[in-house]
Scaffold this motif. Structure first.
Motif, PDB file in Angstrom:
ATOM      1  N   ARG A  23      10.993  38.708  48.010  1.00 41.87           N
ATOM      2  CA  ARG A  23      10.125  37.561  47.695  1.00 41.87           C
ATOM      3  C   ARG A  23      10.338  37.104  46.257  1.00 41.87           C
ATOM      4  O   ARG A  23      10.368  35.911  45.963  1.00 41.87           O
ATOM      5  CB  ARG A  23       8.655  37.944  47.897  1.00 41.87           C
TER       6      ARG A  23
ATOM      7  N   THR B 219      13.487  35.185  45.866  1.00 39.58           N
ATOM      8  CA  THR B 219      13.311  33.818  46.403  1.00 39.58           C
ATOM      9  C   THR B 219      12.487  32.970  45.443  1.00 39.58           C
ATOM     10  O   THR B 219      12.821  31.795  45.190  1.00 39.58           O
ATOM     11  CB  THR B 219      12.613  33.876  47.773  1.00 39.58           C
ATOM     12  N   LEU B 220      11.412  33.552  44.881  1.00 42.16           N
ATOM     13  CA  LEU B 220      10.566  32.802  43.940  1.00 42.16           C
ATOM     14  C   LEU B 220      11.360  32.374  42.704  1.00 42.16           C
ATOM     15  O   LEU B 220      11.232  31.236  42.244  1.00 42.16           O
ATOM     16  CB  LEU B 220       9.380  33.663  43.507  1.00 42.16           C
TER      17      LEU B 220
ATOM     18  N   CYS C 291       5.998  31.335  49.639  1.00 40.68           N
ATOM     19  CA  CYS C 291       6.571  32.607  49.185  1.00 40.68           C
ATOM     20  C   CYS C 291       5.567  33.351  48.302  1.00 40.68           C
ATOM     21  O   CYS C 291       5.375  34.566  48.455  1.00 40.68           O
ATOM     22  CB  CYS C 291       7.855  32.310  48.412  1.00 40.68           C
TER      23      CYS C 291
END
Lengths: 120, 355
Positions: free
Chosen positions: B275, B278-279, B326
């Protein structure tokens, strides 16, 4: 029904062969307390109810000889050369151990069968 | 030790001599004469027994029946060889485990290196198709090499009577712990495949807009609207960033092949890492000020200015929504973890209330 019976027969045959295979070495060593060549050994075992095909027996004899449990020699008998096998001293000792083990297994199985029969 | 049925002395059409000759072709050379002499002696004894019982010589049919009961020549010869398996039952479990690991690792290495090469040389549908089509050959080659190595090991073990493996060569204390909630291997593998598919899609999509827009991509053919250099500068590093979680998930999957299930703590850390990666990617993408630009005449600039605004708005909204989802997922994961760890305290209070 016929298919399931065939499957059961095939399964029984496989398990039966597995059981007999486990006893083969003991049967051969025991029979070779007296000298035999391949064909007469097979006949002697068959006469005692232990039929073995040649393709299994003859290579087994060579393997046992390679392991030092049998000794062999070529001799002429009835005008033909034949390879005679007999137990080596190591083979005799091994046979004694295996017979002891066999008796132990037999006793154990007898106890198991007796217990199961009672429970049944 | 010449036998009656020696292939050198018997008539050429003699069935038993032909049988012995056929067996001899498959026997090891060093022991051929000795083994054939013994088989011949036993065969003669059997024939003579039958003839004595019948009171006459066996005819060709009876000889054939006798030989048929002895089995095919190459099978008879094979039983005199010491090694009866290519890979026997002792070595086979290790072979099977190593083969599976080798195929997974080689597949990962193959597609990773192929993807990097495509990125450098340029991506086309034909190149991707070619890469996928060549994979079975690579997999087969790797499987062949592993099989050959283990066949050699089987030969060494059976020939030298080596105890393989060592009976005391493992420690029960080193077995991994069992955790109540564990993902199965198929789920992990499916996640890996989906992740890799996603990366491949992101790599190909810029060159094939129909993968994003479907039939509507036709409107972009010949259009002067293009992605800005700033967007390209960040796009490929973001795609590359996605390989990091993929590497970790692959490592977890390979580890699970040995029976080790990742603990809930390990899965949480993996989830947080994925995560977070992705962030970071989305945050970097949101920092780009211009995503699209018009490359053309002043008239084109005026004509497509509104289209650029629309595309930019859609992109920014998508990125912000993605970022929010997300972030929410990360907060949710933390919240659940916090709730679970305090659950025993809650159940204690419930029990206390009932008393």
């Amino acid at each position: 029904m016929a298919y399931s019976m065939k499957v059961t027969d095939d399964l029984f045959e496989n398990l039966r062969m597995e059981l007999r295979r486990g006893c083969l070495v003991l049967a051969v060593l025991s029979q070779l307390r007296v000298e035999h060549y391949g064909y007469t050994l097979r006949k002697a075992l068959a006469d005692h109810g232990m039929s073995i095909d040649e393709g299994t027996l003859y290579p087994l004899l060579r393997r046992l000889e390679a392991q030092g449990l049998l000794a062999s020699e070529w001799r002429e008998e009835a005008k033909r050369n034949k390879r005679f096998y007999h137990l080596s001293p190591e083979g005799r000792a091994m046979l004694a151990h295996l017979l002891e083990e066999w008796n132990t297994i037999n006793e154990s199985l007898a106890n198991i069968f007796a217990v199961n029969l009672k429970e049944a | 030790m010449d036998s009656q049925f020696s292939s050198t002395t018997a008539p050429a059409d003699d069935l038993i001599a032909r049988y012995l000759h056929a067996i001899g072709k498959h026997l090891p050379a060093s022991r051929r004469e000795d083994i054939l002499a013994e088989i011949s002696a036993n065969l003669i004894a059997e024939v003579e027994d039958r003839e004595a019982a019948l009171g006459r010589a066996l005819n060709k049919t009876e000889q054939a029946e006798l030989l048929k009961a002895h089995d095919r020549p190459f099978l008879v010869a094979a039983r005199y060889r010491p090694q009866q398996y290519l890979i026997g039952p002792t070595v086979f479990p290790y072979y099977w485990l190593i083969l599976r690991i080798a195929l997974v690792v080689s597949a990962f290495a193959y597609f990773l290196s192929g993807s990097i090469l495509l990125g450098v040389q340029g991506v086309t549908a034909a190149k991707i198709g070619g890469m996928i089509a060549r994979f079975p050959y690579t997999a087969l080659l790797n499987a062949t090499i592993v099989t050959a190595i283990f066949a050699a090991l089987e030969w060494a073990v059976s020939r030298h009577e080596i105890e393989f493996p060592e009976r005391d060569g493992w420690k029960p204390e080193a077995l991994p712990l069992i955790h109540p909630s564990s993902r199965n291997q198929i789920g992990v593998l499916a996640g890996l495949v989906a992740h890799l598919g996603g990366i491949l899609w992101l790599a190909v999509a810029p060159f094939h807009p129909y993968l994003v827009l479907g039939p509507g991509a036709g409107y972009f053919t010949g259009s002067p609207v293009h992605a800005t250099p700033a967007l390209w500068a960040i796009y490929w590093p973001l795609v590359g960033l996605l390989f990091l979680p993929l590497l970790i998930e692959t490592g977890v999957f390979l580890h699970s092949l040995s029976g080790a299930i990742p603990s809930s703590r390990q899965r949480l850390l993996m989830h947080i890492f994925n995560r977070s990666a992705t962030l970071v990617g989305l945050a970097l993408a949101l920092r780009v000020h211009e995503y699209f630009t018009v490359i053309g005449t002043a008239a084109d600039q005026a004509k497509y200015a509104h289209a650029v605004e629309v595309y930019t708005s859609i992109t920014v909204i998508s990125l912000r929504v993605g970022f929010a989802i997300c972030l929410f997922g990360l907060v949710w994961t933390f919240g659940r973890r916090l709730f679970k760890s305090s659950a025993p305290a809650l159940s204690f209070w419930k029990t206390g209330a009932q008393l």
